[in-house]
Design an enzyme around this catalytic site. Structure first.
Site, PDB file in Angstrom:
ATOM      1  CG  ASN A   1      37.650  23.663  17.709  1.00  0.00           C
ATOM      2  OD1 ASN A   1      38.069  23.290  18.794  1.00  0.00           O
ATOM      3  ND2 ASN A   1      36.465  23.299  17.239  1.00  0.00           N
TER       4      ASN A   1
ATOM      5  CD  GLU B   1      32.676  25.761  16.515  1.00  0.00           C
ATOM      6  OE1 GLU B   1      31.592  26.021  17.068  1.00  0.00           O
ATOM      7  OE2 GLU B   1      32.941  24.647  16.009  1.00  0.00           O
TER       8      GLU B   1
ATOM      9  CB  CYS C   1      40.956  24.472  12.047  1.00  0.00           C
ATOM     10  SG  CYS C   1      39.602  23.978  10.969  1.00  0.00           S
TER      11      CYS C   1
ATOM     12  CD  GLU D   1      43.807  20.829  12.468  1.00  0.00           C
ATOM     13  OE1 GLU D   1      42.995  21.676  12.888  1.00  0.00           O
ATOM     14  OE2 GLU D   1      43.462  19.733  11.986  1.00  0.00           O
TER      15      GLU D   1
ATOM     16  CB  CYS E   1      39.419  20.550   7.458  1.00  0.00           C
ATOM     17  SG  CYS E   1      40.267  22.138   7.533  1.00  0.00           S
TER      18      CYS E   1
ATOM     19  CB  CYS F   1      43.945  22.138   8.707  1.00  0.00           C
ATOM     20  SG  CYS F   1      43.115  23.466   9.606  1.00  0.00           S
TER      21      CYS F   1
HETATM   22  N1  THU Z   1      38.003  21.451  13.177  1.00  0.00           N
HETATM   23  C1  THU Z   1      39.295  21.654  13.539  1.00  0.00           C
HETATM   24  O1  THU Z   1      39.589  22.443  14.443  1.00  0.00           O
HETATM   25  N2  THU Z   1      40.255  20.978  12.873  1.00  0.00           N
HETATM   26  C2  THU Z   1      40.010  20.067  11.885  1.00  0.00           C
HETATM   27  O2  THU Z   1      40.931  19.603  11.265  1.00  0.00           O
HETATM   28  C3  THU Z   1      38.634  19.643  11.609  1.00  0.00           C
HETATM   29  C4  THU Z   1      37.586  20.566  12.106  1.00  0.00           C
HETATM   30  C5  THU Z   1      36.961  22.209  13.876  1.00  0.00           C
HETATM   31  C6  THU Z   1      36.340  23.313  13.072  1.00  0.00           C
HETATM   32  C7  THU Z   1      35.021  23.483  13.756  1.00  0.00           C
HETATM   33  O3  THU Z   1      35.192  24.378  14.855  1.00  0.00           O
HETATM   34  C8  THU Z   1      34.698  22.109  14.282  1.00  0.00           C
HETATM   35  O4  THU Z   1      35.902  21.371  14.247  1.00  0.00           O
HETATM   36  C9  THU Z   1      33.638  21.371  13.477  1.00  0.00           C
HETATM   37  O5  THU Z   1      33.935  21.379  12.122  1.00  0.00           O
END
Ligand code: THU
Length: 136
Positions: free
Chosen positions: A43, A45, A54, A56, A90, A93
């Site tokens: 991920n 941010e 994310c 994925e 999520c 994703c």
């Molecule tokens: N996150 C992912 O990278 N993949 C997921 O399937 C769930 C959430 C990340 C997004 C964000 O940077 C952090 O986790 C917290 O939500």
């Protein structure tokens, strides 16, 4: 080393490089394409929070950029314990994976220590909308 073990190792490595200063929740994702290639990403941010990406989504971008189109198997790795101990993809994703995967494609949810639980894509996103709905 099995395909799955190699994917878990790759996800662990990139999870450690996640750029997650805001949530402090690092995630690694690893895709194995039908061609046998492995794509692992984390991920990323952003100070403008909604612009974060994310793990994925990052991995899918790598796969498509490499010329691959079909996902055979997925590993998603995150931290957390107890009720929060399954870093399932999520909703957004799940839909992103659905574009390039089949209903029976396995999604292995892992922690840094290894496999926690496996799902099929259809279990995570039943009765889904996809390219077929648009005639593709
Ligand atoms: N996150 C992912 O990278 N993949 C997921 O399937 C769930 C959430 C990340 C997004 C964000 O940077 C952090 O986790 C917290 O939500």
């Amino acid at each position: 080393m099995s395909d799955l073990d190699a994917m878990i190792a790759a996800a662990r490595e990139v999870m450690g490089r996640a750029y997650a200063p805001y949530s402090r929740f690092q995630v690694g994702a690893c895709l194995r394409s039908e061609s046998g290639q492995i794509y692992a990403a984390c991920n990323v941010e952003n100070a403008a929070y909604p612009q974060g990406q994310c793990a994925e989504a990052s991995a899918i971008g790598m796969m498509v950029a490499a010329g691959d189109r079909r996902i055979a198997e997925v590993v998603v790795m995150g931290g957390g314990e107890g009720d929060g101990g399954l870093c399932t993809p999520c909703g957004g994703c799940r839909q992103r994976l659905r574009e390039f995967a089949a209903p029976d494609t396995r999604i292995h949810v892992c922690g840094p220590e290894g496999l926690r639980r496996s799902f099929t894509l259809d279990e995570l996103l039943p009765a889904s909308f996809g390219p077929e709905n648009l005639g593709f």
